[in-house]
Write a protein that holds these residues in place. Structure first.
Motif, short mmCIF file in Angstrom:
data_model
loop_
_atom_site.label_atom_id
_atom_site.label_comp_id
_atom_site.label_asym_id
_atom_site.label_seq_id
_atom_site.Cartn_x
_atom_site.Cartn_y
_atom_site.Cartn_z
N GLN A 25 32.07 93.27 8.85
CA GLN A 25 31.86 93.02 10.26
C GLN A 25 30.36 92.95 10.53
N SER A 26 29.95 91.93 11.23
CA SER A 26 28.55 91.76 11.66
C SER A 26 27.54 91.91 10.53
N GLY A 27 27.83 91.35 9.39
CA GLY A 27 26.91 91.41 8.26
C GLY A 27 26.92 92.70 7.48
N ASN A 28 27.73 93.67 7.89
CA ASN A 28 27.88 94.93 7.17
C ASN A 28 29.23 94.94 6.47
N ALA A 29 29.27 95.52 5.29
CA ALA A 29 30.51 95.58 4.53
C ALA A 29 30.77 97.00 4.08
N ALA A 30 32.04 97.42 4.18
CA ALA A 30 32.47 98.70 3.62
C ALA A 30 32.98 98.40 2.22
N LEU A 31 32.35 98.99 1.22
CA LEU A 31 32.67 98.71 -0.17
C LEU A 31 33.33 99.90 -0.85
N CYS A 32 34.30 99.60 -1.72
CA CYS A 32 34.93 100.60 -2.57
C CYS A 32 34.64 100.22 -4.02
#
Length: 114
Positions: A25-32
């Motif tokens: 979202q909005s250029g941010n990513a939640a990574l696993c």
């Protein structure tokens, strides 16, 4: 050449290792992170089963550690594959379980809005 748009469930490379985008979202990513070798298991780990390991080019027994962290510049990530819909669904459920467990450990009620 234009870079492909990243979406939830894409497998990306960052710092030489693989990660799965849990949300973007909005250029941010939640990574696993994807752990390609057996390691000490965490409650948030899910096993990547054989068909998906073959598709992603991983060794059998690889894990996804469903403890997301935020990466602030998602445009710098390079796509290396994508998860199957079934594995993506399992990953989302594991993230929800982990977040619920963290709330309980922190003593915050599940439905309390702050």
């Amino acid at each position: 050449m234009a870079q492909a748009t990243l979406t939830t469930g894409d497998v990306v490379k960052w710092r030489g290792s693989l990660h799965v985008i849990a949300e973007i979202q909005s250029g941010n990513a939640a990574l696993c992170p994807v752990l390609s070798t057996r390691t000490v298991r965490h409650r948030a780990d899910i096993l990547i089963e054989f068909p998906d390991t073959l598709h992603l080019g991983l060794v059998d027994g690889a894990l996804i550690r469903c403890k997301p962290f935020v990466f602030h510049n998602a445009c710098k990530l390079t796509k290396d594959g994508s998860l199957s819909p079934a594995l993506l669904c399992r990953m989302r459920r594991a993230i929800e379980r982990e977040m619920d467990a963290r709330r309980v450990e922190a003593g915050v009620a599940k439905y309390l809005v702050r």
